[in-house]
Design an enzyme around this catalytic site. Sequence first.
Site, short mmCIF file in Angstrom:
data_model
loop_
_atom_site.label_atom_id
_atom_site.label_comp_id
_atom_site.label_asym_id
_atom_site.label_seq_id
_atom_site.Cartn_x
_atom_site.Cartn_y
_atom_site.Cartn_z
N ASN A 267 11.09 -104.39 62.10
CA ASN A 267 11.21 -105.06 60.79
C ASN A 267 10.22 -106.22 60.73
O ASN A 267 9.44 -106.42 61.65
CB ASN A 267 12.65 -105.53 60.57
CG ASN A 267 13.09 -106.48 61.66
OD1 ASN A 267 12.54 -107.57 61.81
ND2 ASN A 267 14.07 -106.06 62.45
N ASP B 237 26.17 -104.48 68.65
CA ASP B 237 26.05 -105.70 67.84
C ASP B 237 26.09 -106.88 68.81
O ASP B 237 27.13 -107.19 69.41
CB ASP B 237 27.19 -105.77 66.82
CG ASP B 237 26.92 -106.87 65.81
OD1 ASP B 237 26.64 -108.01 66.23
OD2 ASP B 237 26.95 -106.57 64.60
N VAL C 60 25.59 -110.28 68.50
CA VAL C 60 26.33 -111.51 68.20
C VAL C 60 27.84 -111.25 68.21
O VAL C 60 28.61 -112.10 68.66
CB VAL C 60 25.82 -112.15 66.88
CG1 VAL C 60 26.33 -111.45 65.65
CG2 VAL C 60 26.15 -113.63 66.83
N LYS D 246 30.64 -110.93 56.98
CA LYS D 246 30.10 -110.88 58.36
C LYS D 246 30.70 -111.97 59.24
O LYS D 246 30.96 -111.76 60.42
CB LYS D 246 28.57 -111.02 58.34
CG LYS D 246 27.87 -109.72 57.93
CD LYS D 246 26.36 -109.86 57.84
CE LYS D 246 25.75 -108.57 57.31
NZ LYS D 246 24.33 -108.67 57.00
O1 PMT Z 1 11.85 -114.39 61.96
P1 PMT Z 1 11.46 -114.94 60.58
O2 PMT Z 1 10.25 -114.24 60.02
O3 PMT Z 1 11.30 -116.44 60.62
O4 PMT Z 1 12.64 -114.62 59.56
C1 PMT Z 1 13.88 -115.22 59.73
C2 PMT Z 1 15.04 -114.23 59.49
C3 PMT Z 1 15.05 -113.79 58.04
C4 PMT Z 1 14.90 -113.01 60.40
C5 PMT Z 1 16.36 -115.00 59.86
O5 PMT Z 1 16.49 -116.13 59.04
C6 PMT Z 1 17.59 -114.10 59.72
O6 PMT Z 1 18.15 -113.93 58.65
N1 PMT Z 1 18.02 -113.48 60.85
C7 PMT Z 1 19.08 -112.48 60.87
C8 PMT Z 1 18.52 -111.14 60.48
C9 PMT Z 1 19.58 -110.04 60.51
O7 PMT Z 1 19.46 -109.12 61.25
O8 PMT Z 1 20.61 -110.25 59.71
P2 PMT Z 1 21.87 -109.21 59.56
O9 PMT Z 1 22.57 -109.73 58.34
O10 PMT Z 1 21.41 -107.83 59.58
O11 PMT Z 1 22.76 -109.48 60.84
C10 PMT Z 1 23.82 -110.44 60.88
C11 PMT Z 1 23.84 -111.13 62.22
O12 PMT Z 1 24.15 -110.19 63.26
C12 PMT Z 1 22.53 -111.78 62.62
O13 PMT Z 1 22.84 -113.00 63.25
C13 PMT Z 1 21.92 -110.80 63.61
O14 PMT Z 1 21.12 -111.46 64.57
C14 PMT Z 1 23.15 -110.22 64.25
N2 PMT Z 1 23.01 -108.85 64.74
C15 PMT Z 1 22.76 -107.82 63.88
C16 PMT Z 1 22.70 -106.54 64.38
C17 PMT Z 1 22.89 -106.30 65.75
N3 PMT Z 1 22.83 -105.08 66.26
N4 PMT Z 1 23.11 -107.33 66.57
C18 PMT Z 1 23.17 -108.60 66.09
O15 PMT Z 1 23.37 -109.55 66.87
#
Ligand code: PMT
Length: 401
Positions: A210, A307, A309, A338
């Site tokens: 991504n 996942d 986190v 979430k």
């Molecule tokens: O890196 P940059 O270009 O500076 O951009 C920053 C960002 C947009 C990436 C950052 O601010 C951000 O939003 N990061 C989280 C991106 C994400 O994957 O969001 P999500 O809504 O899909 O996931 C929710 C949370 O679960 C996040 O904390 C993610 O790290 C975590 N996750 C998701 C999937 C997974 N398999 N494991 C995880 O830990």
Amino acid sequence: MQRLTNKQIILGITGGIAAYKSAELTRLLKSAGADVRVVMTPSATEFITPLTLQALSGNPVHLHLLNAEAEAGMGHIELAKWADMVLIAPASANFMARLASGQGDDLLTTLCLATEAPICLAPAMNQAMWRDNGTQNNTATLTKRDVKLFGPGVGEQACGDNGPGRMLEPEEIANHAAEQFESGALTGKTVFITAGPTREPLDPVRYISNHSSGKMGYALAEAAIEAGAKVKLISGPVNLPAPARLECISVESAQDMLEAAQTDLALCDIFIAAAAVADYRPTAISEHKIKKGSEEIMELHLVKNPDIVATVAASSPKPFTVGFAAETRDILDYARSKLARKNLDLIIANDVSRSDIGFNSDENAVTVVSHSGAETLPQTSKRKLATLLIDKIAAQYHHKA
Ligand code: PMT
């Protein structure tokens, strides 16, 4: 050096050969986000021109105490009040003597008397002058008055001598200046931060990934360091240099990232998941490059990634766990779901449909969502936002503890 962002710094330059390094110091302070106003003693102008420093600082250089034009612009008392820090580099033996004896016979000494901001000196002089009892007594007097000393360093000097008295390098001085603004909010705490994208390989040459650049996570790591934390940064593939003073583990896939997150997790007080982790990976990785066939449509089979986190939040003992929510619509609703589903303490929601914030931009705007409410932080640089976020995370962590 994030803590220098928006800080108002008077850079005092006194007469000494090291004054040429003040040009680089001005540049470094500016690029760290500080607003710099340069004040020069008359003898400093023998070593470097005010014009150079005006060009680098972007502000007029202040030279005289009794100058009607300058006083009509920003007068010396106004300048003394404006400063968040008075940094004098190089500080000559003569200047230190005048400061120690409380004199106000030129603009720079007068500013030092009038300011309530911290005063920091980077001494620069010949080794015998530094060792001299007079200088040592002045140093002791200044230290007792809470004047901070950066250096001096030891080594070869412009005059050919070798010993203590060299001015520190501009980068070291800028780092020391940044340290003065550290909050200490996370002193003694260990923080793990995930950053950047993951890459999920399909074959030896292709992967699913991504647009995450890692900027948000890296800015958080620097801010946590500057708040006094010990930081482990677990980074997917990005084009950013690893910040100083932390452990940086480079990973590729979500599974690698999980493994790095779980290593020594018992030592982690606060876990911040800023990485954009791929939710799915190919069920199998082809040993050889997948060849183009005759079919128009190709099917990929994907399997859910762990996942990270949520796994951390389910561990015992559970660190204070902060997630990010990257959303393109119904941002707060998805963030709240979430927060609950992944058993997080906080979630930071950002809109990733916009090109000026979120993925790969230098700025972001977020809403910090907790179990008791939500607070929006308006658009600003990721560096500045990271400092605000770390202060908020630290406050919530201490409140919970
Ligand atoms: O890196 P940059 O270009 O500076 O951009 C920053 C960002 C947009 C990436 C950052 O601010 C951000 O939003 N990061 C989280 C991106 C994400 O994957 O969001 P999500 O809504 O899909 O996931 C929710 C949370 O679960 C996040 O904390 C993610 O790290 C975590 N996750 C998701 C999937 C997974 N398999 N494991 C995880 O830990």
